[in-house]
Design a protein around this motif. Structure first.
Motif, PDB file in Angstrom:
ATOM      1  N   GLY A 120       0.843  -1.179   0.000  1.00  0.00           N
ATOM      2  CA  GLY A 120       0.000   0.000   0.000  1.00  0.00           C
ATOM      3  C   GLY A 120       0.877   1.226   0.000  1.00  0.00           C
ATOM      4  O   GLY A 120       2.096   1.131  -0.060  1.00  0.00           O
ATOM      5  N   PRO A 121       0.255   2.380   0.072  1.00  0.00           N
ATOM      6  CA  PRO A 121       1.055   3.601   0.153  1.00  0.00           C
ATOM      7  C   PRO A 121       1.852   3.590   1.454  1.00  0.00           C
ATOM      8  O   PRO A 121       1.289   3.449   2.531  1.00  0.00           O
ATOM      9  CB  PRO A 121       0.016   4.720   0.134  1.00  0.00           C
ATOM     10  N   GLY A 122       3.135   3.608   1.332  1.00  0.00           N
ATOM     11  CA  GLY A 122       3.958   3.652   2.538  1.00  0.00           C
ATOM     12  C   GLY A 122       4.510   2.323   3.001  1.00  0.00           C
ATOM     13  O   GLY A 122       5.193   2.277   4.011  1.00  0.00           O
ATOM     14  N   GLY A 123       4.212   1.214   2.318  1.00  0.00           N
ATOM     15  CA  GLY A 123       4.834  -0.037   2.735  1.00  0.00           C
ATOM     16  C   GLY A 123       3.998  -1.274   2.536  1.00  0.00           C
ATOM     17  O   GLY A 123       2.917  -1.241   1.942  1.00  0.00           O
ATOM     18  N   ALA A 124       4.531  -2.376   3.070  1.00  0.00           N
ATOM     19  CA  ALA A 124       3.862  -3.672   2.994  1.00  0.00           C
ATOM     20  C   ALA A 124       2.713  -3.702   3.999  1.00  0.00           C
ATOM     21  O   ALA A 124       2.828  -3.160   5.098  1.00  0.00           O
ATOM     22  CB  ALA A 124       4.859  -4.784   3.292  1.00  0.00           C
TER      23      ALA A 124
END
Length: 102
Positions: A91-95
């Motif tokens: 997702g936005p910003g990481g897993a």
């Protein structure tokens, strides 16, 4: 301990950091910070424990990903417990990872 958790346990902890422990292929243990981004009640009848099922969504670093497994977790307010985490994507910003309580 897990059987006492409800969605209300986690709702005030949204946007706080949990730490998962994961062992890589070479046997090195890593502390993986996970931010709780959502605590969502399910639209289902209560489970065997009389609680409403719910799910948690966590976001972790993109560079160090967890595999689907039970991971030791710690949080300042809840202490230490084991939690089965399932990777659900990026997702936005990481897993992103999900834990489901029934």
């Amino acid at each position: 301990m897990l059987e006492t958790f409800t969605v209300e346990t986690f709702t005030p902890l949204i946007d706080t950091t949990f730490t998962a422990s994961a062992t890589d292929a070479s046997g090195v243990v890593h502390a993986v910070p996970l931010t709780l981004v959502a605590a969502t009640p399910a639209a289902a009848p209560p489970g065997d424990h009389g609680r409403l099922p719910f799910s948690l969504l966590f976001r972790g670093p993109d560079r160090l990903r967890l595999h689907q497994a039970t991971h030791p977790i710690t949080h300042d307010a809840l202490g230490a417990f084991d939690l089965f985490l399932v990777p659900v994507g990026l997702g936005p910003g990481g897993a992103e990872y999900e834990a489901v309580f029934s």
